[in-house]
Design a protein around this motif. Structure first.
Motif, short mmCIF file in Angstrom:
data_model
loop_
_atom_site.label_atom_id
_atom_site.label_comp_id
_atom_site.label_asym_id
_atom_site.label_seq_id
_atom_site.Cartn_x
_atom_site.Cartn_y
_atom_site.Cartn_z
N TYR A 1 0.88 -1.19 0.00
CA TYR A 1 0.00 0.00 0.00
C TYR A 1 0.90 1.22 0.00
O TYR A 1 1.84 1.30 0.79
CB TYR A 1 -0.89 0.07 1.25
CG TYR A 1 -1.90 -1.04 1.38
CD1 TYR A 1 -2.69 -1.43 0.31
CD2 TYR A 1 -2.10 -1.67 2.60
CE1 TYR A 1 -3.63 -2.45 0.46
CE2 TYR A 1 -3.03 -2.67 2.76
CZ TYR A 1 -3.80 -3.06 1.69
OH TYR A 1 -4.72 -4.05 1.83
N THR B 1 -2.07 4.83 -3.01
CA THR B 1 -3.26 4.10 -2.53
C THR B 1 -3.56 4.54 -1.09
O THR B 1 -3.65 3.71 -0.18
CB THR B 1 -3.06 2.57 -2.59
OG1 THR B 1 -1.92 2.22 -1.79
CG2 THR B 1 -2.89 2.08 -4.01
N VAL C 1 -6.27 5.53 0.37
CA VAL C 1 -7.52 5.02 0.94
C VAL C 1 -7.31 3.61 1.49
O VAL C 1 -7.72 3.29 2.61
CB VAL C 1 -8.66 5.06 -0.11
CG1 VAL C 1 -9.90 4.36 0.41
CG2 VAL C 1 -8.97 6.50 -0.49
N GLN C 2 -6.65 2.77 0.72
CA GLN C 2 -6.41 1.39 1.17
C GLN C 2 -5.47 1.36 2.38
O GLN C 2 -5.68 0.58 3.31
CB GLN C 2 -5.84 0.55 0.02
CG GLN C 2 -6.82 0.28 -1.09
CD GLN C 2 -6.92 1.42 -2.11
OE1 GLN C 2 -6.35 2.49 -1.95
NE2 GLN C 2 -7.70 1.17 -3.16
N ARG D 1 -5.08 3.70 4.61
CA ARG D 1 -5.83 4.21 5.75
C ARG D 1 -6.83 3.18 6.27
O ARG D 1 -6.96 2.97 7.47
CB ARG D 1 -6.56 5.50 5.38
CG ARG D 1 -7.28 6.15 6.55
CD ARG D 1 -7.81 7.53 6.15
NE ARG D 1 -8.41 8.19 7.29
CZ ARG D 1 -9.69 8.12 7.60
NH1 ARG D 1 -10.53 7.42 6.85
NH2 ARG D 1 -10.14 8.76 8.66
N ASP D 2 -7.53 2.52 5.38
CA ASP D 2 -8.49 1.48 5.78
C ASP D 2 -7.79 0.35 6.53
O ASP D 2 -8.30 -0.16 7.53
CB ASP D 2 -9.24 0.91 4.57
CG ASP D 2 -10.28 1.88 4.02
OD1 ASP D 2 -10.61 2.87 4.70
OD2 ASP D 2 -10.76 1.63 2.90
N PHE D 3 -6.62 -0.06 6.03
CA PHE D 3 -5.85 -1.10 6.71
C PHE D 3 -5.53 -0.66 8.14
O PHE D 3 -5.73 -1.41 9.09
CB PHE D 3 -4.56 -1.40 5.94
CG PHE D 3 -3.69 -2.39 6.63
CD1 PHE D 3 -3.93 -3.75 6.51
CD2 PHE D 3 -2.62 -1.97 7.41
CE1 PHE D 3 -3.13 -4.68 7.16
CE2 PHE D 3 -1.81 -2.89 8.06
CZ PHE D 3 -2.07 -4.24 7.94
N LEU E 1 -6.98 1.80 9.99
CA LEU E 1 -8.18 2.01 10.80
C LEU E 1 -8.74 0.72 11.36
O LEU E 1 -9.29 0.69 12.46
CB LEU E 1 -9.27 2.71 9.96
CG LEU E 1 -9.09 4.19 9.69
CD1 LEU E 1 -10.12 4.68 8.68
CD2 LEU E 1 -9.18 5.00 10.99
N ASN E 2 -8.59 -0.37 10.63
CA ASN E 2 -9.15 -1.65 11.03
C ASN E 2 -8.13 -2.61 11.63
O ASN E 2 -8.46 -3.77 11.89
CB ASN E 2 -9.83 -2.30 9.81
CG ASN E 2 -10.99 -1.46 9.32
OD1 ASN E 2 -11.93 -1.19 10.06
ND2 ASN E 2 -10.92 -1.03 8.08
N ASN F 1 -8.88 -6.21 13.30
CA ASN F 1 -8.48 -7.36 12.49
C ASN F 1 -7.38 -8.20 13.15
O ASN F 1 -6.82 -9.10 12.51
CB ASN F 1 -8.04 -6.91 11.10
CG ASN F 1 -9.22 -6.46 10.26
OD1 ASN F 1 -10.34 -6.95 10.43
ND2 ASN F 1 -8.98 -5.53 9.36
N SER G 1 -3.61 6.72 11.63
CA SER G 1 -4.95 6.13 11.60
C SER G 1 -5.13 4.93 12.51
O SER G 1 -6.12 4.20 12.38
CB SER G 1 -5.28 5.72 10.15
OG SER G 1 -5.35 6.86 9.33
N THR G 2 -4.18 4.69 13.42
CA THR G 2 -4.31 3.57 14.35
C THR G 2 -3.55 3.86 15.63
O THR G 2 -2.64 4.70 15.65
CB THR G 2 -3.78 2.25 13.72
OG1 THR G 2 -4.10 1.16 14.58
CG2 THR G 2 -2.28 2.30 13.47
#
Length: 162
Positions: free
Chosen positions: A36, A41, A43-44, A46-48, A50-51, A55, A77-78
């Motif tokens: 990433y 990328t 968005v990807q 950040r999503d990784f 954030l979750n 996960n 973001s984490t």
């Protein structure tokens, strides 16, 4: 056991990142590897991040060269610990990546290892997980003893040559 997330900004970082993968395998620590980019990328990435906790990640290794914004973007973001590996580049020998990775603002920490320091990044992840896993702590102790023994053997070899 929690797993380790490994994110690299480009597949060209894989030869360095492979050393972290090998080290985590040595300790039996589960992991996932992704490519990433903080810039291509976002968005990807950040999503990784954030979750990550949801996960099952206990720490994240982020490897990037040049501008090396990836570790900071993930950390923003984490609250899962993030360890940055600055990747050596042809232009500035990795100093650009090192400075980008260590210069984080207060409140967004990124632990940073040496340029191309993938083994130490993985070992730091194992140390983090070992706080709640006695088996991992024992494996780390054994690794340290083995590493010390290798040095002492080399010491003796040098003494024998002189």
């Amino acid at each position: 056991m929690k797993k380790i997330g490994i994110v690299m900004g480009s597949d060209s970082d894989l030869p360095v990142v492979q050393k972290a993968v090998d080290t985590l395998r040595e300790f039996g620590v589960p992991f996932e590897v992704h490519v990433y980019s903080a810039h291509r990328t976002p968005v990807q990435a950040r999503d990784f991040a954030l979750n990550a906790r949801e996960n099952g990640f206990g720490a994240i290794i982020a490897a990037a060269g040049m501008a090396a914004h990836l570790a900071g973007a993930i950390a923003a973001s984490t609250t899962v610990p993030v360890i940055g590996i600055p990747i050596k580049s042809a232009q500035l020998d990795g100093m650009d990546a090192l400075l980008s990775t260590v210069q984080m603002p207060s409140g967004i920490p990124v632990a940073t290892v040496a340029i191309n320091g993938a083994v130490n990044a993985a070992l730091l992840c194992v140390q983090i997980l070992s706080l709640e896993d006695a088996c991992l702590a024992e494996k780390l102790d054994a690794r340290r003893r083995a590493d010390a023994e290798k040095v002492l053997i080399k010491d003796q070899e040098v003494l024998n040559k002189i």
